[in-house]
Design an enzyme around this catalytic site. Structure first.
Site, PDB file in Angstrom:
ATOM      1  N   ASN A 182     -23.431  29.322  -2.739  1.00 24.32           N
ATOM      2  CA  ASN A 182     -23.216  29.727  -1.482  1.00 24.32           C
ATOM      3  C   ASN A 182     -24.231  30.442  -0.537  1.00 24.32           C
ATOM      4  OD1 ASN A 182     -20.807  28.228  -1.087  1.00 24.32           O
ATOM      5  ND2 ASN A 182     -19.606  29.984  -2.180  1.00 24.32           N
ATOM      6  N   ARG A 214     -20.813  21.732   6.086  1.00 21.98           N
ATOM      7  CA  ARG A 214     -21.122  22.455   4.582  1.00 21.98           C
ATOM      8  C   ARG A 214     -19.987  23.333   4.347  1.00 21.98           C
ATOM      9  NH1 ARG A 214     -26.154  25.523   2.168  1.00 21.98           N
ATOM     10  NH2 ARG A 214     -25.937  25.088   0.095  1.00 21.98           N
ATOM     11  N   PRO A 229     -19.704  21.199  -6.954  1.00 17.47           N
ATOM     12  CA  PRO A 229     -20.335  20.142  -7.678  1.00 17.47           C
ATOM     13  C   PRO A 229     -21.936  20.580  -7.789  1.00 17.47           C
ATOM     14  CG  PRO A 229     -19.196  19.044  -5.991  1.00 17.47           C
ATOM     15  CD  PRO A 229     -18.888  20.494  -5.686  1.00 17.47           C
ATOM     16  N   HIS A 289     -17.522  23.693   1.250  1.00 13.56           N
ATOM     17  CA  HIS A 289     -17.669  24.820   0.144  1.00 13.56           C
ATOM     18  C   HIS A 289     -16.372  25.517   0.044  1.00 13.56           C
ATOM     19  CE1 HIS A 289     -22.018  24.880  -1.158  1.00 13.56           C
ATOM     20  NE2 HIS A 289     -21.912  23.737  -0.555  1.00 13.56           N
ATOM     21  N   ASP A 290     -15.714  25.590   1.367  1.00 13.69           N
ATOM     22  CA  ASP A 290     -14.545  26.332   1.335  1.00 13.69           C
ATOM     23  C   ASP A 290     -13.509  25.504   0.556  1.00 13.69           C
ATOM     24  OD1 ASP A 290     -12.775  28.593   2.064  1.00 13.69           O
ATOM     25  OD2 ASP A 290     -11.700  27.063   3.351  1.00 13.69           O
ATOM     26  N   ASP A 304      -8.694  27.273   2.461  1.00 13.01           N
ATOM     27  CA  ASP A 304      -7.951  28.466   2.893  1.00 13.01           C
ATOM     28  C   ASP A 304      -8.752  29.493   3.660  1.00 13.01           C
ATOM     29  OD1 ASP A 304      -9.120  29.401   0.807  1.00 13.01           O
ATOM     30  OD2 ASP A 304      -7.206  29.718  -0.140  1.00 13.01           O
ATOM     31  N   GLY A 364      -9.620  25.894  -2.463  1.00 16.73           N
ATOM     32  CA  GLY A 364      -8.832  25.402  -1.624  1.00 16.73           C
ATOM     33  C   GLY A 364      -9.378  25.506  -0.050  1.00 16.73           C
ATOM     34  N   ASP A 409     -25.305   9.257  10.453  1.00 21.39           N
ATOM     35  CA  ASP A 409     -25.230   7.689  10.624  1.00 21.39           C
ATOM     36  C   ASP A 409     -25.557   7.356   9.336  1.00 21.39           C
ATOM     37  OD1 ASP A 409     -27.839   8.493  10.166  1.00 21.39           O
ATOM     38  OD2 ASP A 409     -28.730   7.687  12.202  1.00 21.39           O
ATOM     39  N   SER A 452     -32.902  10.080   9.487  1.00 22.13           N
ATOM     40  CA  SER A 452     -32.403  10.540  10.611  1.00 22.13           C
ATOM     41  C   SER A 452     -31.602  11.851  10.357  1.00 22.13           C
ATOM     42  CB  SER A 452     -31.344   9.303  11.114  1.00 22.13           C
ATOM     43  OG  SER A 452     -30.623   8.953  10.611  1.00 22.13           O
ATOM     44  N   HIS A 506     -24.559  14.560   3.700  1.00 21.31           N
ATOM     45  CA  HIS A 506     -26.059  14.884   3.439  1.00 21.31           C
ATOM     46  C   HIS A 506     -26.863  14.188   4.497  1.00 21.31           C
ATOM     47  CE1 HIS A 506     -25.571  16.732  -0.783  1.00 21.31           C
ATOM     48  NE2 HIS A 506     -25.037  17.595   0.353  1.00 21.31           N
TER      49      HIS A 506
END
Length: 329
Positions: free
Chosen positions: A96, A65, A164, A69-70, A77, A75, A254, A249, A194
């Site tokens: 965040n 994650r 998003p 998020h970065d 970076d 970008g 998976d 799971s 997720h």
């Protein structure tokens, strides 16, 4: 007419420049970028992380994650890692607030610095960490392009603008991904990240307690699943309780995510929304078959590589930080 042609010509030229710039950035990323300057660094990162994963089985989800998020924030970076003293950095934005894994990346960076001072970027370590997190949890082993450099400007507004929303529909989600030059397929594939991790109750409580603003529940939720979620949260403002994003799971990379979505046990509204579009729903249904796992793994690797190219800094752009949370003046 002449003005129209001029505008069209100017737009075409702008698009050519933008495409050329994007192609140049991608070209400067490469597999094995550190083979000469810091040989063995990817193995070093993996070894460090394996020990951390063994001690904390929730960390792989956090690092996957963190990379997402970065990249979407400003970008790929590593500006998400930068701390601020006045609450203006990306990491201080509401989306965040539950992101974790900062300390793990910093610890790995310290080990890498001891071996190769000021050579390997925090941004590349984050990309490697996400890859290793996926593989550790029985997901695909894939190569990552490296050669990113670190940015030194972190703005809360970027996270608020580009990440998003957890309740977005397919149209909204596709737009957010398109802004990053990612396709609808990338969106439905990367949503399956997720399959790992958890979400805090406020992220999905509207589906339980106030779906349309009339104190109702999302009718698309499986009834037994909704009853369980309500028992876990106990109310819309419970920020302490969490629920697995994948009801099948939650600690294994998976097809459980797609199986959860297909059976109306998707936790977030943005995940449930994949069933409301014919194209994304078809992909979800295809991925509920156990025999599709190899296709999913291959698709996920491609989409992660695509995501890892978002807004990269290469060449002389950006810097190589000694510590990931503080930029070089």
């Amino acid at each position: 007419m002449a003005a129209s042609l001029l505008q069209s010509s100017s737009l075409s030229l702008l698009l050519v420049v933008l495409v050329a710039a994007a192609s140049t950035a991608r070209a400067q990323l490469q597999y094995g970028f550190y083979n000469t300057t810091c040989p063995g660094v990817e193995d070093l990162v993996r070894t460090e992380l394996l020990a951390k994963f063994a001690a904390d089985v929730t960390l792989p989800a956090g690092l996957l994650r963190l990379h997402f998020h970065d990249c979407f924030g400003a970008g790929c970076d590593a500006t998400l890692l930068l701390k601020s003293h006045n609450g203006t950095a990306q990491r201080d934005a509401d989306p965040n607030s539950t992101v974790r894994g900062y300390e793990a990346i910093e610890a790995v960076k310290a080990t890498v610095e001891a071996a190769c001072p000021l050579v390997v970027s925090c941004a590349d370590i984050m990309a490697m960490a996400a890859r290793d997190a996926v593989n550790f949890t029985q997901g695909p082993a894939y190569q990552v392009e490296t050669g990113r450099r670190d940015g030194n400007v972190s703005r809360k507004e970027d996270a608020l603008r580009f990440l998003p929303p957890a309740d977005g529909n397919v149209t909204v989600l596709t737009h957010y991904f398109a802004v990053q030059n990612l396709t609808m397929k990338d969106m439905v594939v990367l949503s399956a990240a997720h399959t790992l991790g958890v979400a805090h109750c406020p992220s999905f409580s509207a589906r339980l307690y106030n779906y349309t603003g009339a104190g109702d529940q999302d009718p698309s939720l499986d009834a037994d699943y909704a009853k369980n979620l309500t028992a876990v949260c106990g109310g819309p403002s419970n920020v302490a309780s969490v629920q697995p994003l994948d009801a099948v799971s939650p600690t294994t990379f998976d097809l459980g995510y797609y199986q959860s979505v297909a059976t109306h046990r998707a936790l977030l509204g943005s995940d449930a929304a994949l069933l409301n579009d014919s194209l994304t729903a078809a992909y979800v249904q295809f991925m509920t078959n156990a025999s599709s796992v190899d296709t999913f793994f291959a698709d996920f690797a491609v989409s992660m590589i695509n995501m890892g190219r978002i807004g990269v800094r290469t060449g002389t752009d950006g810097e190589i930080r000694a510590t990931c949370q503080v930029y070089v003046d």
